[in-house]
Design a protein around this motif. Structure first.
Motif, PDB file in Angstrom:
ATOM      1  N   HIS A 453     -15.650 -14.865   2.046  1.00  0.00           N
ATOM      2  CA  HIS A 453     -15.574 -16.308   2.195  1.00  0.00           C
ATOM      3  C   HIS A 453     -14.165 -16.814   2.469  1.00  0.00           C
ATOM      4  O   HIS A 453     -13.963 -18.009   2.669  1.00  0.00           O
ATOM      5  N   ARG A 454     -13.210 -15.917   2.480  1.00  0.00           N
ATOM      6  CA  ARG A 454     -11.849 -16.280   2.898  1.00  0.00           C
ATOM      7  C   ARG A 454     -11.180 -15.030   3.461  1.00  0.00           C
ATOM      8  O   ARG A 454     -11.506 -13.912   3.069  1.00  0.00           O
ATOM      9  N   PRO A 455     -10.263 -15.190   4.407  1.00  0.00           N
ATOM     10  CA  PRO A 455      -9.591 -14.021   5.003  1.00  0.00           C
ATOM     11  C   PRO A 455      -8.806 -13.235   3.953  1.00  0.00           C
ATOM     12  O   PRO A 455      -8.346 -13.790   2.955  1.00  0.00           O
ATOM     13  N   LEU A 456      -8.663 -11.944   4.198  1.00  0.00           N
ATOM     14  CA  LEU A 456      -7.873 -11.110   3.293  1.00  0.00           C
ATOM     15  C   LEU A 456      -6.406 -11.511   3.377  1.00  0.00           C
ATOM     16  O   LEU A 456      -5.864 -11.743   4.463  1.00  0.00           O
ATOM     17  N   ASP A 457      -5.766 -11.558   2.220  1.00  0.00           N
ATOM     18  CA  ASP A 457      -4.368 -11.959   2.106  1.00  0.00           C
ATOM     19  C   ASP A 457      -3.470 -10.913   2.768  1.00  0.00           C
ATOM     20  O   ASP A 457      -3.637  -9.711   2.549  1.00  0.00           O
ATOM     21  N   THR A 458      -2.523 -11.367   3.580  1.00  0.00           N
ATOM     22  CA  THR A 458      -1.583 -10.458   4.234  1.00  0.00           C
ATOM     23  C   THR A 458      -0.159 -10.644   3.713  1.00  0.00           C
ATOM     24  O   THR A 458       0.803 -10.219   4.363  1.00  0.00           O
ATOM     25  N   GLU A 459      -0.028 -11.242   2.543  1.00  0.00           N
ATOM     26  CA  GLU A 459       1.293 -11.437   1.952  1.00  0.00           C
ATOM     27  C   GLU A 459       1.447 -10.743   0.609  1.00  0.00           C
ATOM     28  O   GLU A 459       2.547 -10.348   0.237  1.00  0.00           O
ATOM     29  N   GLN A 460       0.357 -10.585  -0.121  1.00  0.00           N
ATOM     30  CA  GLN A 460       0.446  -9.978  -1.441  1.00  0.00           C
ATOM     31  C   GLN A 460      -0.881  -9.329  -1.799  1.00  0.00           C
ATOM     32  O   GLN A 460      -1.908  -9.586  -1.163  1.00  0.00           O
ATOM     33  N   LEU A 461      -0.842  -8.490  -2.817  1.00  0.00           N
ATOM     34  CA  LEU A 461      -2.049  -7.849  -3.315  1.00  0.00           C
ATOM     35  C   LEU A 461      -2.844  -8.863  -4.131  1.00  0.00           C
ATOM     36  O   LEU A 461      -2.325  -9.444  -5.082  1.00  0.00           O
ATOM     37  N   PRO A 462      -4.101  -9.130  -3.765  1.00  0.00           N
ATOM     38  CA  PRO A 462      -4.872 -10.130  -4.509  1.00  0.00           C
ATOM     39  C   PRO A 462      -5.215  -9.624  -5.909  1.00  0.00           C
ATOM     40  O   PRO A 462      -5.306  -8.408  -6.142  1.00  0.00           O
ATOM     41  N   PRO A 463      -5.421 -10.537  -6.848  1.00  0.00           N
ATOM     42  CA  PRO A 463      -5.766 -10.109  -8.212  1.00  0.00           C
ATOM     43  C   PRO A 463      -7.113  -9.391  -8.286  1.00  0.00           C
ATOM     44  O   PRO A 463      -7.318  -8.562  -9.164  1.00  0.00           O
ATOM     45  N   LYS A 464      -8.023  -9.708  -7.372  1.00  0.00           N
ATOM     46  CA  LYS A 464      -9.321  -9.042  -7.333  1.00  0.00           C
ATOM     47  C   LYS A 464      -9.661  -8.721  -5.889  1.00  0.00           C
ATOM     48  O   LYS A 464      -9.671  -9.602  -5.040  1.00  0.00           O
ATOM     49  N   ARG A 465      -9.928  -7.446  -5.632  1.00  0.00           N
ATOM     50  CA  ARG A 465     -10.259  -7.016  -4.277  1.00  0.00           C
ATOM     51  C   ARG A 465     -11.774  -7.056  -4.077  1.00  0.00           C
ATOM     52  O   ARG A 465     -12.522  -6.439  -4.828  1.00  0.00           O
ATOM     53  N   THR A 466     -12.205  -7.766  -3.059  1.00  0.00           N
ATOM     54  CA  THR A 466     -13.634  -7.924  -2.777  1.00  0.00           C
ATOM     55  C   THR A 466     -14.074  -7.163  -1.537  1.00  0.00           C
ATOM     56  O   THR A 466     -15.271  -7.156  -1.221  1.00  0.00           O
ATOM     57  N   TYR A 467     -13.143  -6.555  -0.844  1.00  0.00           N
ATOM     58  CA  TYR A 467     -13.446  -5.844   0.398  1.00  0.00           C
ATOM     59  C   TYR A 467     -12.813  -4.453   0.268  1.00  0.00           C
ATOM     60  O   TYR A 467     -11.638  -4.273   0.524  1.00  0.00           O
ATOM     61  N   VAL A 468     -13.619  -3.486  -0.172  1.00  0.00           N
ATOM     62  CA  VAL A 468     -13.107  -2.158  -0.497  1.00  0.00           C
ATOM     63  C   VAL A 468     -13.814  -1.137   0.385  1.00  0.00           C
ATOM     64  O   VAL A 468     -15.030  -0.939   0.283  1.00  0.00           O
ATOM     65  N   LEU A 469     -13.067  -0.479   1.248  1.00  0.00           N
ATOM     66  CA  LEU A 469     -13.664   0.429   2.233  1.00  0.00           C
ATOM     67  C   LEU A 469     -14.437   1.571   1.590  1.00  0.00           C
ATOM     68  O   LEU A 469     -15.486   1.983   2.101  1.00  0.00           O
ATOM     69  N   SER A 470     -13.929   2.120   0.498  1.00  0.00           N
ATOM     70  CA  SER A 470     -14.614   3.260  -0.112  1.00  0.00           C
ATOM     71  C   SER A 470     -15.997   2.878  -0.627  1.00  0.00           C
ATOM     72  O   SER A 470     -16.866   3.747  -0.753  1.00  0.00           O
TER      73      SER A 470
END
Length: 582
Positions: A453-470
């Protein structure tokens, strides 16, 4: 300020207290009040002396040898604890409860490594899977569509160049065994040349994993696999993809696992060439704008996060002094060694590689997130091209679910799809398609089952990752779409439904033709055994949502954009005109 405590009496006061206690404890006659003075003892008699206070007794010293068992037990416990902690750092903890107490458990470490291995993680189940489990009464699976990624392989020729260059810097390092860095000590005795690795080819673990997948799916959907018309399989033309399909079929046929020449293995029904001059929904190379974009999609977004790995780069350069120094791309390529080296040892899993311990948990989270960001902006929701390139397979899926011919103007191979022998018109079958990781991301994005629902952050590591390739595309990943026919009792087909192909025209190739027997079709979707839902209001209002099911006509509504609204022009905008391949 000292904490107040009880007053400690001196030995003299202790003795006096003991004597007073003795006196007041003697029985008195009724004629004497407690306050009366005690009468003196008769002459010559002796009053019994009170026993000495325990505090005044002299303790006997314990011989040192008596403490030896306790000391030995403490030392043994410490040794076991150290071994457990040390072994846990490479993922082979034999005392898991103890490892958890020590705070660096192998269980949590393995979770960190697996989650951040991205597309190179080994497959693992993330749910209960499909089949009969969870089906409402009166429902039966009559078609299954499986989109399967190839299983574990060695690095591709392109990726191996980066890895080889990074490893060569370590070969030329000035510090062979750095002090105070036990996690790097293995570099002095490990192979840094990837000798024996067959780039682009399947690993033996990949062959075994494909065989196991075929065996398990054949058991789960035995009725469809064994009955006529049964199983129909396709594969993209890449060697590792075809071979994965072959070992899958070996397992599905209940043959014992056996590494054989490809000519002796069962072959898929259709193999579609991988080429930039041929349409192929399982290996898309017919989008010129995507193929020629420079820099490649996702590279700029990933590079924006490089500063997060500067401390890691500086730490390894200071500890090892490689020549020339490591760069951030080197760090990422060395991170790839964790998953690859773990799966390169024989046909069975041997545990996680020592390479996994090179980076801390915080560093692994950054490395994993950089991988997620690159794919998200390359072929996922952040890409201009990903959803469009996934539309072709969606239209093939719609055709199978509705027992009809495909209707597509994007990536489908029209020559193969027009022939019923190379693209059967649905039916009660198990359809198997073997593909690649990028295509799986494109199709998942097009289907809208992994919404962001929002683009992945390209400045910092988000507190919760919702898009995990593995979670989505590990080696051997599979997307399963079940068609489920339900007898719902009082349900009746819509008599006002329009006629035409796929709409009850009586020619046997439409979804509504199947509904004349009083059953209604539904769809259920799994990714790596985890139940998914289409992020669309139509399926969210399904009457069987609690069972993870969506009525077929509602599901088709959620996917209609692939035929009606897809814009293939984004792929041809920079090429001067439409490129339509057969």
């Amino acid at each position: 300020m000292p904490i107040p405590g009880p007053t400690v009496s001196t030995p003299l006061l202790q003795a006096h207290s003991a004597q007073s206690s003795y006196r007041t404890s003697r029985p008195t006659s009724p004629s004497h009040s407690p306050s009366a003075s005690p009468s003196p003892a008769p002459y010559g008699s002796t009053r019994p002396r009170p026993s000495l206070s325990p505090f005044r007794r002299r303790r006997r010293r314990t011989p040192p040898i008596h403490a030896f068992p306790a000391v030995l037990a403490v030392l043994l416990f410490a040794a076991v604890a150290f071994v457990a902690w040390d072994v846990s750092s490479i993922g082979r903890c034999y005392f898991k409860p103890l490892c958890r107490i020590l705070g660096d458990s192998a269980v949590s470490a393995e979770e960190i490594w697996w989650r951040n291995a991205g597309a190179y993680a080994p497959w693992r189940s993330r749910g209960d899977g499909g089949g009969k489990k969870g089906l409402p009464r009166g429902c039966e699976i009559d078609q299954v569509n499986i989109l399967h990624r190839h299983t574990a392989r060695y690095p591709t020729s392109g990726a191996s160049k980066c890895m080889a260059e990074s490893l060569s810097k370590l070969i030329n390092r000035e510090v062979i065994t750095p002090r105070r860095h036990p996690e790097l000590a293995f570099l002095a005795r490990t192979d840094l040349t990837m000798s024996g690795w067959q780039f682009d080819q399947l690993m033996d673990q990949g062959r075994k994993a494909a065989w196991r997948s075929g065996r398990d799916f054949a058991a789960l959907y035995r009725k469809l696999v064994r009955s006529s018309p049964g199983l129909f399989s396709r594969s993209a033309g890449g060697g590792r993809v075809v071979e994965s399909a072959q070992y899958w079929l070996q397992g599905a046929m209940d043959d014992p696992f056996n590494i054989l020449p490809r000519a002796e293995l069962p072959a898929p029904n259709v193999t579609i060439p991988e080429s930039d001059t041929s349409n192929n929904t399982l290996s898309v190379h017919s989008c010129p704008a995507y193929e020629t974009l420079d820099p490649a999609p996702g590279q700029l977004e990933r590079a924006a996060l490089f500063p997060l790995l500067y401390p890691t780069r500086d730490r390894l350069n200071a500890a090892l002094r490689p020549n020339p120094p490591l760069t951030v791309p080197d760090i990422i390529c060395l991170g790839d060694m964790c998953a690859y080296d773990s799966q390169a040892a024989g046909e069975n899993w041997q545990g996680w590689s020592r390479w996994c311990g090179v980076f801390s948990r915080a560093e692994w989270e950054i490395i994993g997130y950089l991988r997620d960001v690159q794919r998200y902006y390359e072929v996922g929701q952040g890409s201009t091209y990903g959803k469009t390139m996934g539309a072709g397979w969606i239209n093939e899926l719609i055709a199978r679910l509705t027992d009809s011919a495909p209707n597509d103007n994007t990536t489908t191979n029209r020559t193969l799809d027009a022939d019923v022998s190379t693209f059967p018109r649905g039916g009660e079958r198990l359809f198997l398609d073997f593909s690649h990781d990028n295509e799986m991301i494109e199709i998942l994005t097009a289907m809208n089952v992994i919404p962001q629902h929002r683009p992945l952050d390209t400045e910092q590591l988000p507190p919760k990752r919702t898009y995990v390739l593995s979670n989505m595309i590990p080696f051997g990943a599979h997307l399963v779409v079940e068609r489920i026919a339900c007898d719902l009792g009082d349900w009746e087909p819509d008599p006002n439904a329009p006629t035409g192909p796929g709409n009850g025209d009586g020619d046997g190739d439409g979804a509504d033709d199947r509904q004349r027997d009083g059953k209604k079709d539904h769809v259920r979707i799994y990714l790596n055994d985890k139940l998914l839902h289409v992020d669309h209001i139509s399926c969210k209002q399904s009457g069987l949502l609690e069972h993870g099911m969506c009525e077929l006509e509602l599901f088709l509504e959620t996917q209609s954009w692939a035929q009606n609204d897809v814009d293939w022009g984004v792929c041809t905008a920079k090429s001067g005109g439409p490129d339509v391949f057969e």
